[in-house]
Design a protein around this motif. Structure first.
Motif, mmCIF file in Angstrom:
data_model
loop_
_atom_site.group_PDB
_atom_site.id
_atom_site.type_symbol
_atom_site.label_atom_id
_atom_site.label_comp_id
_atom_site.label_asym_id
_atom_site.label_seq_id
_atom_site.Cartn_x
_atom_site.Cartn_y
_atom_site.Cartn_z
ATOM 1 N N ASP A 64 13.150 85.000 27.119
ATOM 2 C CA ASP A 64 11.999 85.055 28.019
ATOM 3 C C ASP A 64 12.409 84.737 29.452
ATOM 4 N N LEU A 65 13.238 83.710 29.624
ATOM 5 C CA LEU A 65 13.690 83.337 30.965
ATOM 6 C C LEU A 65 14.621 84.398 31.543
ATOM 7 N N LEU A 66 15.440 85.001 30.681
ATOM 8 C CA LEU A 66 16.329 86.071 31.141
ATOM 9 C C LEU A 66 15.523 87.251 31.670
ATOM 10 N N MET A 67 14.470 87.622 30.953
ATOM 11 C CA MET A 67 13.630 88.738 31.391
ATOM 12 C C MET A 67 12.897 88.416 32.697
ATOM 13 N N GLN A 68 12.604 87.145 32.954
ATOM 14 C CA GLN A 68 11.947 86.760 34.195
ATOM 15 C C GLN A 68 12.866 86.926 35.400
ATOM 16 N N CYS A 69 14.178 87.001 35.166
ATOM 17 C CA CYS A 69 15.134 87.210 36.251
ATOM 18 C C CYS A 69 15.222 88.671 36.670
#
Length: 334
Positions: free
Chosen positions: A323-328
């Motif tokens: 989820d955090l990777l996709m937010q980047c």
């Protein structure tokens, strides 16, 4: 091209090792133990454009040798290797296959290719062998090279060559090397005459098959109970080998990531053993190579896709990380 195997999945041995370690000599000795009536095949990779090693192997019946020249089949485009391997299997229908990558190759990447789901019905991976020149273990400039270490880490079996030329300094260096790599649970072979019985290297590959699945957030959105066949990016995969767990993501090349946010995300991870990645960012293509003592990131050449791998000793819930990777991600399609 349709693959044909008369006996199901074909046993495949990767014989890796740094330049001049003695890979071809070991391969010659192993080929000499071929049972009558079987056909064995060899796929060799030369970094240059003129192949020499093929001429050193047996030319009589029962052997099929193919060279792939000009580059490294481990880390260049997969297509030439896929074509060469498919043709070799289809035309020769071997009972056993050996692959000798160039001494400048990264066998972990080759192993990654050959354990993709496409190959699982056709190839039965055996223990990866890395050949180490025992007579050069005292040379720190030789043994400290990153490629040398990469080839050792992926090995399930380490074969020490040129034992008769080893000095006391080499013997002490070998003891230190074995202690340093003890967590990898490798089998070390040090034959005094440089020869081994084939059964000593004919072990099943210890890693588990890679499980390629849709991104975790996509899986969460699916209501169907049947598995989804993965045919294109993006996807994530998980695998375990030698006591370690690896989770990785491959994402389309066109996706763009915010460099500073991505760097923060990777630096904030805890209790990992290794993080490697290559990303298309708003500051250009960047590679990340983290170990617990060094956080290295560099500008790099354009990659074939975005990808990241994280190695842990144990299991982890990867949903939050993804989820955090996709937010980047910052490209317009996001």
């Amino acid at each position: 091209m349709k693959l044909v195997s008369p006996h199901g999945a074909i046993p495949v041995h990767i014989i890796s090792g740094f330049l001049g370690a003695g890979k071809t000599t070991l391969l010659q000795h192993l080929l000499a133990q071929k049972p009558e009536g079987e056909t064995w095949a060899v796929l060799m990779n030369e970094f240059g454009q003129i192949g020499v090693d093929q001429e050193l192997l047996p030319q009589q019946g029962g052997y099929a040798v193919k060279e792939l020249l000009g580059g490294c089949l481990c880390c260049s485009s997969q297509l030439p290797m896929q074509i060469a391997l498919s043709r070799l299997l289809s035309e020769e229908k071997p009972d056993r296959l050996f692959i000798e990558p160039t001494g400048l190759g990264h066998p972990a990447q080759l192993l990654e290719q050959l354990t993709e789901p496409h190959w699982l019905p056709h190839l039965s991976m055996r223990a990866l062998v890395t050949v180490v020149d025992g007579s050069r273990l005292h040379d720190a400039d030789w043994t400290k090279q990153n490629l040398y270490a990469d080839q050792l880490k992926v090995a399930q079996i380490v074969f020490i060559s040129h034992v008769d030329m080893m000095t006391n300094a080499d013997e002490h260096a070998l003891d230190d090397l074995q202690k340093a790599y003890a967590p990898y649970l490798q089998l070390w072979l040090k034959p005094e005459n440089g020869k081994i019985e084939f059964a000593e290297i004919d072990h099943v590959y210890a890693g588990s098959p890679r499980k390629i699945q849709p991104l975790l957030r996509i899986q969460k959105q699916q209501t169907q109970s049947t598995p989804i066949e993965i045919k294109q990016l993006p996807y994530h995969y998980v695998e375990s080998a030698q006591g370690y767990s690896v989770a990785g993501w491959k994402l389309p090349k066109r996706w763009t990531f915010d460099f500073m946010e991505l760097l923060d995300l990777l630096c904030e991870q805890k209790n990992w053993l290794r993080i490697k990645g290559i990303f298309h960012t708003n500051q250009g293509w960047k590679t990340f190579n983290f170990n617990p003592e060094q956080f290295n990131y560099l500008s790099s050449e354009e990659g074939i896709d975005n990808r990241v791998e994280v190695i842990y000793q144990g299991e982890r819930d990867w949903q939050a990380f993804e989820d955090l990777l996709m937010q980047c991600r910052i490209d317009a399609e996001n």
